[in-house]
Motif scaffolding. Structure first.
Motif, PDB file in Angstrom:
ATOM      1  N   SER A  99      58.559  34.951  82.841  1.00  0.00           N
ATOM      2  CA  SER A  99      59.710  35.592  83.484  1.00  0.00           C
ATOM      3  C   SER A  99      59.833  37.046  83.056  1.00  0.00           C
ATOM      4  N   TYR A 100      59.611  37.301  81.771  1.00  0.00           N
ATOM      5  CA  TYR A 100      59.769  38.669  81.297  1.00  0.00           C
ATOM      6  C   TYR A 100      58.614  39.552  81.759  1.00  0.00           C
ATOM      7  N   VAL A 101      57.400  39.031  81.660  1.00  0.00           N
ATOM      8  CA  VAL A 101      56.243  39.819  82.090  1.00  0.00           C
ATOM      9  C   VAL A 101      56.349  40.148  83.577  1.00  0.00           C
ATOM     10  N   ASN A 102      56.832  39.206  84.365  1.00  0.00           N
ATOM     11  CA  ASN A 102      56.995  39.428  85.804  1.00  0.00           C
ATOM     12  C   ASN A 102      58.291  40.157  86.142  1.00  0.00           C
ATOM     13  N   ASP A 158      56.161  34.535  72.263  1.00  0.00           N
ATOM     14  CA  ASP A 158      57.358  35.307  71.957  1.00  0.00           C
ATOM     15  C   ASP A 158      56.984  36.737  71.564  1.00  0.00           C
ATOM     16  N   TYR A 159      55.879  36.883  70.833  1.00  0.00           N
ATOM     17  CA  TYR A 159      55.456  38.221  70.426  1.00  0.00           C
ATOM     18  C   TYR A 159      55.012  39.044  71.632  1.00  0.00           C
ATOM     19  N   GLN A 160      54.377  38.382  72.602  1.00  0.00           N
ATOM     20  CA  GLN A 160      54.029  39.103  73.832  1.00  0.00           C
ATOM     21  C   GLN A 160      55.284  39.663  74.489  1.00  0.00           C
ATOM     22  N   VAL A 161      56.332  38.852  74.518  1.00  0.00           N
ATOM     23  CA  VAL A 161      57.597  39.318  75.096  1.00  0.00           C
ATOM     24  C   VAL A 161      58.146  40.487  74.289  1.00  0.00           C
ATOM     25  N   GLU A 162      58.043  40.410  72.962  1.00  0.00           N
ATOM     26  CA  GLU A 162      58.518  41.509  72.123  1.00  0.00           C
ATOM     27  C   GLU A 162      57.770  42.804  72.438  1.00  0.00           C
ATOM     28  N   MET A 163      56.450  42.703  72.669  1.00  0.00           N
ATOM     29  CA  MET A 163      55.658  43.891  72.980  1.00  0.00           C
ATOM     30  C   MET A 163      56.119  44.516  74.293  1.00  0.00           C
ATOM     31  N   PHE A 164      56.229  43.675  75.342  1.00  0.00           N
ATOM     32  CA  PHE A 164      56.670  44.194  76.633  1.00  0.00           C
ATOM     33  C   PHE A 164      58.131  44.655  76.575  1.00  0.00           C
ATOM     34  N   GLU A 165      58.916  43.976  75.764  1.00  0.00           N
ATOM     35  CA  GLU A 165      60.323  44.335  75.623  1.00  0.00           C
ATOM     36  C   GLU A 165      60.467  45.715  74.994  1.00  0.00           C
ATOM     37  N   ALA A 166      59.660  45.987  73.967  1.00  0.00           N
ATOM     38  CA  ALA A 166      59.707  47.295  73.315  1.00  0.00           C
ATOM     39  C   ALA A 166      59.320  48.399  74.295  1.00  0.00           C
ATOM     40  N   MET A 232      56.197  58.615  68.519  1.00  0.00           N
ATOM     41  CA  MET A 232      57.160  57.643  67.991  1.00  0.00           C
ATOM     42  C   MET A 232      58.109  58.280  66.989  1.00  0.00           C
ATOM     43  N   ASN A 233      57.610  59.218  66.215  1.00  0.00           N
ATOM     44  CA  ASN A 233      58.441  59.857  65.197  1.00  0.00           C
ATOM     45  C   ASN A 233      59.569  60.684  65.811  1.00  0.00           C
ATOM     46  N   ALA A 234      59.444  60.996  67.108  1.00  0.00           N
ATOM     47  CA  ALA A 234      60.458  61.819  67.769  1.00  0.00           C
ATOM     48  C   ALA A 234      61.575  60.990  68.388  1.00  0.00           C
ATOM     49  N   VAL A 235      61.443  59.651  68.358  1.00  0.00           N
ATOM     50  CA  VAL A 235      62.470  58.772  68.919  1.00  0.00           C
ATOM     51  C   VAL A 235      62.917  57.774  67.853  1.00  0.00           C
ATOM     52  N   VAL A 236      64.009  57.126  68.138  1.00  0.00           N
ATOM     53  CA  VAL A 236      64.548  56.130  67.202  1.00  0.00           C
ATOM     54  C   VAL A 236      63.962  54.768  67.557  1.00  0.00           C
ATOM     55  N   LEU A 237      63.158  54.234  66.654  1.00  0.00           N
ATOM     56  CA  LEU A 237      62.520  52.934  66.860  1.00  0.00           C
ATOM     57  C   LEU A 237      62.583  52.120  65.586  1.00  0.00           C
ATOM     58  N   GLU A 238      62.758  50.809  65.744  1.00  0.00           N
ATOM     59  CA  GLU A 238      62.638  49.927  64.598  1.00  0.00           C
ATOM     60  C   GLU A 238      61.163  49.718  64.270  1.00  0.00           C
ATOM     61  N   LEU A 239      60.896  49.313  63.044  1.00  0.00           N
ATOM     62  CA  LEU A 239      59.510  49.117  62.633  1.00  0.00           C
ATOM     63  C   LEU A 239      58.824  48.079  63.513  1.00  0.00           C
ATOM     64  N   THR A 240      59.521  46.996  63.837  1.00  0.00           N
ATOM     65  CA  THR A 240      58.918  45.956  64.672  1.00  0.00           C
ATOM     66  C   THR A 240      58.576  46.496  66.055  1.00  0.00           C
ATOM     67  N   GLU A 241      59.394  47.417  66.563  1.00  0.00           N
ATOM     68  CA  GLU A 241      59.125  48.006  67.873  1.00  0.00           C
ATOM     69  C   GLU A 241      57.904  48.919  67.820  1.00  0.00           C
ATOM     70  N   ARG A 242      57.754  49.657  66.730  1.00  0.00           N
ATOM     71  CA  ARG A 242      56.590  50.532  66.592  1.00  0.00           C
ATOM     72  C   ARG A 242      55.299  49.706  66.582  1.00  0.00           C
ATOM     73  N   VAL A 243      55.313  48.633  65.796  1.00  0.00           N
ATOM     74  CA  VAL A 243      54.127  47.770  65.722  1.00  0.00           C
ATOM     75  C   VAL A 243      53.843  47.133  67.077  1.00  0.00           C
ATOM     76  N   ALA A 244      54.892  46.648  67.737  1.00  0.00           N
ATOM     77  CA  ALA A 244      54.711  45.985  69.029  1.00  0.00           C
ATOM     78  C   ALA A 244      54.169  46.939  70.076  1.00  0.00           C
ATOM     79  N   LEU A 245      54.639  48.182  70.083  1.00  0.00           N
ATOM     80  CA  LEU A 245      54.169  49.153  71.065  1.00  0.00           C
ATOM     81  C   LEU A 245      52.693  49.469  70.872  1.00  0.00           C
TER      82      LEU A 245
END
Length: 287
Positions: A99-102, A158-166, A232-245
Motif C-alpha cells: 500500500s505504501y509503495v503504491n 517494515d524497513y522498506q516502508v521506512e525507506m520510502f517513507e523517509a 543531508m547536513n543542510a536539512v533536519v533529519l533523524e539518524l534513522t531517516e539518514r540511514v534509510a535514505l
C-alpha cells in the motif's frame, strides 16, 4: 400292670428320646442355613465388588479419554492460533508495504498499519511460547523457526516502508519549498542528490550491498554518496531517516531480496509445522 399302663410308659419313653433328637436335628438345620446364608453373603459381596470395580474401571477409562480429548483440544487450539498469528503478521506486513509503495495510503494510515503489524508480530511470539509448553520437541523447534522468520519478514518489509517513507517526507518538504518560492530549497537539493546516487549505483554497482560497501566500488558512487551526505547536513533529519535514505538508493534490491528469502523460509517452516501438528494430533486421538 395292665396293658394300658405299659402303653403309657412306652409312649413317655419315646417322647423322652424324640425331644433331644429333634433338638439335634434343629441345630444341624440351623447350622446349614447359617452356612448357606454366609456363602450367599460372600457371593453377593464378591458380585458387588466385581460390579463396583467394573464401574470404577469404566469411569477411569472415560476420565482418561476425556482428559486426552481435552488435552488434544488445547493443543489443536495452540497450533491453529500460532499458524493464524504468523499468517496475519505476514499478510499485514505485505499489505502495509504494498500500500505504501503504491502510494495508496497516507503516512498516518501507515502508522496505524504499523501498530497493527507489530501487535500481530507480538501475537506470533506469544503463541510460539504456548506451543513450546504444550508440545516440546520438533513442534517447538518448528514454532521457534516460524517466530524467527516472521520477525525477519516483518522487519524487512517494515524497513522498506521506512525507506520510502523517509524519501516521501523529503519530497513533500521539497514540494512545499517550491510552492513557497524558497531560493535555497535544501530538501529539493537533497532529492536531486538522491536521484544522482541511485543512478550511479545502478550504473556502477551490482544489485545489493550496504551503502558503505557500495560507495567503495567506484569513485562515481563515492562522490555521489558524499554529495548526498552534504545535502543531508543542510536539512533536519533523524539518524534513522539518514540511514534509510542512503540504503534506499544503494541497497533496495538487497532489502527486497531479504524479504523474499524470509517469506520462503517462513512458508517452508509453516508447512513443516502443519505436518508435525497433524501427526501429533492424530497420535493423541488414538491413545
Amino acid at each position: 400292670m395292665d396293658l394300658q399302663g405299659v402303653g403309657a410308659i412306652a409312649a413317655a419313653a419315646v417322647a423322652a428320646v424324640s425331644v433331644p433328637a429333634a433338638i439335634v436335628v434343629g441345630r444341624w438345620q440351623l447350622r446349614a442355613a447359617l452356612r448357606a446364608a454366609e456363602e450367599a453373603g460372600r457371593a453377593g459381596l464378591a458380585q458387588a465388588e466385581a460390579t463396583y470395580r467394573a464401574a470404577l474401571d469404566a469411569v477411569r477409562a472415560e476420565a482418561s479419554h476425556t482428559q486426552t480429548q481435552w488435552r488434544r483440544g488445547i493443543q489443536r487450539e495452540a497450533f491453529v492460533s500460532h499458524l493464524l498469528a504468523a499468517r496475519k503478521a505476514a499478510e499485514t506486513a505485505k499489505r502495509m508495504n504494498e500500500s505504501y509503495v503504491n502510494k495508496t495510503v497516507s503516512i498516518e494510515e501507515t502508522e496505524r498499519l504499523r501498530v497493527e503489524l507489530w501487535s500481530a508480530r507480538t501475537a506470533v511470539r506469544n503463541t510460539s511460547l504456548i506451543v513450546s509448553l504444550e508440545a516440546p520437541g520438533e513442534l517447538a523447534t518448528a514454532s521457534e523457526r516460524i517466530d524467527y522468520w516472521t520477525g525477519e519478514l516483518v522487519a524487512s518489509l517494515d524497513y522498506q516502508v521506512e525507506m520510502f517513507e523517509a524519501e516521501r517526507k523529503v519530497r513533500l518538504r521539497a514540494d512545499q519549498e517550491a510552492q513557497d518560492g524558497d531560493a535555497h530549497r535544501p530538501n529539493g537539493n537533497l532529492v536531486t542528490k538522491l536521484v544522482l546516487l541511485r543512478s550511479a549505483v545502478e550504473e556502477h554497482a551490482p544489485a545489493g550491498g550496504q551503502p558503505f560497501e557500495v560507495a567503495q566500488i567506484s569513485p562515481e558512487i563515492e562522490a555521489a554518496r558524499n554529495a548526498v551526505q552534504d545535502a543531508m547536513n543542510a536539512v533536519v533529519l533523524e539518524l534513522t531517516e539518514r540511514v534509510a535514505l542512503e540504503e534506499l538508493q544503494c541497497n533496495l534490491g538487497g532489502v527486497m531480496r531479504e524479504a523474499r528469502e524470509a517469506e520462503e523460509e517462513l512458508q517452508a517452516w509453516e508447512e513443516d509445522f502443519l505436518r508435525l501438528a497433524r501427526e501429533a494430533l492424530d497420535g493423541s486421538a488414538h491413545t
